[in-house]
Enzyme design. Structure first.
Site, PDB file in Angstrom:
ATOM      1  N   ASN A   1      -3.635   7.588  16.102  1.00 59.20           N
ATOM      2  CA  ASN A   1      -4.798   8.215  16.785  1.00 59.20           C
ATOM      3  C   ASN A   1      -5.354   9.388  17.062  1.00 59.20           C
ATOM      4  O   ASN A   1      -6.410  10.141  17.216  1.00 59.20           O
ATOM      5  CB  ASN A   1      -4.281   8.035  18.642  1.00 59.20           C
ATOM      6  N   GLU A   2      -4.478  10.894  16.751  1.00 62.80           N
ATOM      7  CA  GLU A   2      -4.645  11.679  17.262  1.00 62.80           C
ATOM      8  C   GLU A   2      -5.214  12.294  15.893  1.00 62.80           C
ATOM      9  O   GLU A   2      -6.813  13.169  15.672  1.00 62.80           O
ATOM     10  CB  GLU A   2      -3.116  12.456  17.020  1.00 62.80           C
TER      11      GLU A   2
ATOM     12  N   SER B   1       4.508  -1.854   4.678  1.00 63.48           N
ATOM     13  CA  SER B   1       4.511  -3.191   4.569  1.00 63.48           C
ATOM     14  C   SER B   1       4.772  -3.491   3.641  1.00 63.48           C
ATOM     15  O   SER B   1       3.822  -3.357   3.004  1.00 63.48           O
ATOM     16  CB  SER B   1       3.269  -3.566   5.807  1.00 63.48           C
TER      17      SER B   1
ATOM     18  N   TYR C   1       0.566   4.220   0.601  1.00 63.19           N
ATOM     19  CA  TYR C   1      -0.450   5.826   1.212  1.00 63.19           C
ATOM     20  C   TYR C   1       0.590   6.656   1.282  1.00 63.19           C
ATOM     21  O   TYR C   1       0.750   7.785   0.813  1.00 63.19           O
ATOM     22  CB  TYR C   1      -1.224   5.594   2.275  1.00 63.19           C
TER      23      TYR C   1
ATOM     24  N   GLN D   1       1.202  -1.213  -0.373  1.00 58.68           N
ATOM     25  CA  GLN D   1       0.335   0.129   0.125  1.00 58.68           C
ATOM     26  C   GLN D   1       0.654   1.105   0.513  1.00 58.68           C
ATOM     27  O   GLN D   1       2.031   1.617   1.059  1.00 58.68           O
ATOM     28  CB  GLN D   1      -0.793  -0.444   0.744  1.00 58.68           C
TER      29      GLN D   1
ATOM     30  N   GLU E   1      -9.764  -2.347   4.897  1.00 59.58           N
ATOM     31  CA  GLU E   1      -9.064  -2.284   6.220  1.00 59.58           C
ATOM     32  C   GLU E   1      -9.535  -2.395   7.360  1.00 59.58           C
ATOM     33  O   GLU E   1      -8.580  -3.345   8.152  1.00 59.58           O
ATOM     34  CB  GLU E   1      -7.805  -1.603   6.061  1.00 59.58           C
TER      35      GLU E   1
END
Length: 388
Positions: A368-369, A161, A128, A126, A244
């Site tokens: 998380n942010e 990954s 991104y 991926q 995902e």
């Protein structure tokens, strides 16, 4: 179509009969932070699954899947995890790109790319995140320009990954000069074996290198390898992120439960459970895992309706934070001995690897942010964050 329980019994029996012989030693191998383990053997196992019709079970039958219902897909992922079967090497192609092409691809793209995913003949990664556009995907700077029958791609992706094992990469690139944020992006399918592509593995805290930097320096892909219309890449990319966070998360939680149960047994065995603070943290971990499962089941209602709802972002925060804290709890259970490598030069045990690698859980797949911003702005309707 068989019922969910019949389907569950079928896959459970197949796994019991096939995770034997040369495949028996693959139980528990691979996974986050351990993708280097027996990769070739796991690839062989997954091709065996393909030959037996057990890859892409949720895909429509016309594209090589089994057409499994949502409940059957949940059963598959849970039983696969309960059998401690090896981590999948084709996850990105099967769970992310494949459903995206089913939803947005042309008939020609589906005919070209879906069969090799079903057969585990082509692996995907991926494209991104970038150094200046990690969770802020709309800030990507990788660009692609049309040159005759090709797109020419230039830029850098990071945290990619398994790029070093992949054959193809789906890349979000800016194709409209002068565009900003989510406008002017396109979703391209780029081969990794051509000229102008350089892959550099990144050494992690665990000493392994499953993440990579990928440099595109005039890399080419055919003009028809664009998913959706030029400039419409944001919509397609967001759909991929929705896939995902789909049904496979239920299988992930089976693995989490196994880790927690093993840690509880360790705490009882080495006396750490006699500490009331440790007992309290173990109890909180158990209740946290139950909360994660309840939220995941609630999220499936949205999936059944066509797309994951806000529970997807809520769930990402929950499981990522929970898993990171489990690694920290494991170090407390181990005590001072957990700070010492088990062998030279840097050999780690499973708990040390969990502690170190789980630091990334709250960063990748949307930090998380960023998830909190999404919940605040898109779910609760709060004012948007001020940006320069």
């Amino acid at each position: 179509m068989s019922s969910v329980e019949e389907f569950r019994t079928e896959i459970r029996g197949w796994l019991a009969a096939n995770l034997t012989g040369s495949f028996a030693g693959l139980r528990g191998r691979g996974g986050p932070g351990r993708e280097h383990e027996a990769f070739a053997e796991r690839l062989g196992w997954e091709r065996h699954m393909a030959a037996e019709g057990w890859t892409c079970v949720g895909w429509p039958k016309e594209y090589g899947g089994r057409g499994a219902t949502l409940g059957q897909q949940v059963a598959f992922h849970e039983e696969y995890a309960l059998a401690d079967a090896p981590a999948r090497v084709n996850h990105i192609g099967e769970q992310l790109l494949g459903p995206t092409l089913v939803a947005f691809g042309t008939p020609e793209q589906r005919a070209r790319f879906l069969p090799p995913i079903v057969a585990v003949e082509e692996l995907w990664c991926q494209g991104y995140s970038e150094p200046d556009a990690g969770s802020d995907l709309a800030n990507v700077r990788t660009r692609a320009v049309r040159d005759g029958e090709d797109w020419v791609v230039t830029g850098q992706k990071i945290w990619t990954s398994l790029a070093h094992e992949a054959h193809w990469c789906f890349v979000v690139a800016r194709t409209e000069p002068g565009s900003t944020r989510h406008r002017g992006l396109s979703y391209l399918l780029v081969p990794l074996d051509g000229t102008g592509v350089e892959i550099r593995p990144i050494a992690q805290l665990t000493g392994t290198s499953e993440f990579n930097e990928v440099f595109f320096d005039g890399a080419r892909t055919r003009a028809e390898h664009i998913v959706g219309a030029p400039g419409d890449g944001w919509r397609v990319a967001m759909a991929t992120l929705g896939f995902e966070r789909g049904v496979s998360t239920l299988g992930q939680q089976v693995g989490f439960r196994r880790e927690l149960e093993t840690l509880i047994a360790l705490a009882r065995g080495n006396g750490a459970a006699e500490d009331p603070l440790i007992r309290d943290r173990l109890a909180r971990a158990w209740t946290g895992l139950e909360t994660i499962r309840c939220n995941a089941l609630r999220m499936l209602d949205g999936v059944a309706a066509g797309a994951p709802g806000p529970e997807a972002s809520i769930g990402k925060i929950f499981w990522a934070t929970w898993h990171r804290e489990l690694g920290e709890l494991a170090m407390s259970v181990l005590g001072a001995g957990g700070m010492t490598a088990t062998g030279e030069p840097y050999e780690l045990d499973d708990w040390q690897r969990l502690f170190l690698f789980s630091r990334s859980d709250t960063i990748y797949a949307g930090s998380n942010e960023i998830q909190r911003n999404i919940i605040a702005e898109r779910v609760l309707g709060l004012p948007k964050e001020i940006r320069p």
